[in-house]
Write an enzyme that holds these catalytic residues in place. Structure first.
Site: not given
Ligand code: DNO
Length: 378
Positions: A229, A267, A294, A341-342, A358
């Site tokens: 990541h 990401c 992501h 992601d998020h 999250y």
């Protein structure tokens, strides 16, 4: 979607109803460095199957700080890592995400940033981090890394904050690792930062390559893909070196250990913070080694500040990214796991306690939008 395990306020049934078939999780209760035992892996897989989904991606199998620093029990922790990989492969796991960020995983200065629509997002404000570093954390010698103007601006920034805002900055910045509800203490962070004082980016990269030399051949034999990541944010913070922030960093990592098992978690939210990271182009050039996506958006400014925007608006051109991802999957005839992601904390989630980034509904919104985009492109 990511699930933090049985203690996560978001249930597996919620994730199923979001339309997911795969779950991304980790054994967050096992301290970094320890072996993940087969029984525990099987139990986690059983829970996910019982909810009608599969566990194929691990996020994350953490790399112990001793490995990153090459100190103490680093060698033993690498052996443990190898054993965890064996155990995970035996249970049918395929992709293992990890990062090589020293001390802290992702970092934000405000985890309750109010968006114009009333939802809450995550914000990174550079001057706030400088203020935190110099005046709240009081890291020794930190002032040597900043210019006089920056120090004065940081002091002014702190002065303009209420006591409550200062506490919030302190808490946001010292937030523990994802999947943990405990924040680091200032002493813990100061001690940990001290242990990196003499490790620069070049040395840290050497440590990463050594680690990869030890684990990638085993991953390859086992048919696993390791996916690193990127740094979040993708520039040095609190004096720590960063080595996974740019296209050339990624290329160097991939070519240092050229096995197909050595790959990337791409990401868009982390990499997208640097305007020069041409995300769609990077996907074209590095695509064959991307094993996990992501998808997150950010809005950045010239000073290095950014906030997490809605998935389809912001500075990341999500249409181009998704189109590249679809073309890549078609070209290579494989499917790459992706997760939203998020997401913003919104609607009923505003009244709940959630892991920052999250909550269920914001991610559900992101997933729905991304899925629509994907269907349109297909
Ligand atoms: C943030 C996540 C990261 C990620 C790790 C992977 O929300 O994307 O915390 O899980 O860096 O090791």
């Amino acid at each position: 979607m990511r699930w933090f395990g049985p203690g996560d306020p978001v249930r597996l049934s919620d994730i199923r109803q979001a339309g997911c078939s795969g779950v991304v999780t980790a054994l967050h209760h096992i301290p970094p460095g320890n072996v993940w035992p087969p029984e525990e892996i099987d139990e986690r897989r059983r829970l996910i199957r019982a909810a009608g989904m599969e566990w194929t991606v691990v996020e994350s199998l953490p790399v112990h700080e001793d490995i990153k620093r090459q100190t103490g029990n680093g060698k033993r922790y690498i052996q443990n890592y190898q054993e965890s990989l064996r155990n995970l492969a035996a249970a049918g796991l395929q992709v293992i995400t990890y990062n090589f960020m020293p001390v802290l995983d992702w970092l934000r200065t405000d985890i309750h940033y109010r968006m114009p629509d009333g939802s809450l997002g995550l914000y990174f404000r550079k001057i706030a981090l400088v203020a935190f570093d110099l005046f709240l954390l009081k890291r020794p010698d930190a002032e040597k890394e900043y210019g006089a103007g920056e120090i004065a601006r940081a002091a002014q920034h702190l002065k303009n904050m209420s006591a409550e805002e200062q506490t919030d900055l302190y808490r946001s910045t010292l937030l523990g690792l994802p999947g943990s509800k405990e924040a680091f203490t200032a002493t813990q962070v100061l001690n940990a930062l001290e242990t990196y004082r003499h490790i620069d980016a070049k040395e840290l990269k050497g440590h990463l390559f050594y680690f990869l030399e030890q684990v990638i051949p085993i991953a390859e034999q086992l048919g696993l893909k390791l996916a690193i990541h990127p740094d979040d944010p993708p520039f040095p913070v609190l004096g720590l070196p960063r080595i996974v922030s740019t296209e050339s960093d990624l290329k160097e990592i991939l070519s240092a250990i050229p096995s197909p098992a050595n790959g990337l978690c791409f990401c868009t939210g982390s990499l997208g913070v640097r305007a020069e990271n041409d995300l769609a182009g990077m996907m074209q050039r590095l695509g064959s080694r991307i094993y996990f996506l992501h998808l997150r958006n950010i809005t950045r400014d010239a000073d290095g500040n950014f906030y997490e925007a809605d998935h389809l608006s912001g500075d990341v051109d999500m249409y181009s990214v998704m189109k590249e991802a679809k073309m890549l999957m078609r070209r290579e005839n494989r499917s790459i796991p992706m997760r939203p992601d998020h997401g913003h904390q919104m609607l009923d989630d505003l009244n709940k306690e959630t892991y920052p980034g999250y909550s269920a509904i914001g991610r559900l919104r992101g997933l729905a939008e991304l899925r629509g985009l994907e269907a349109g492109i297909t």
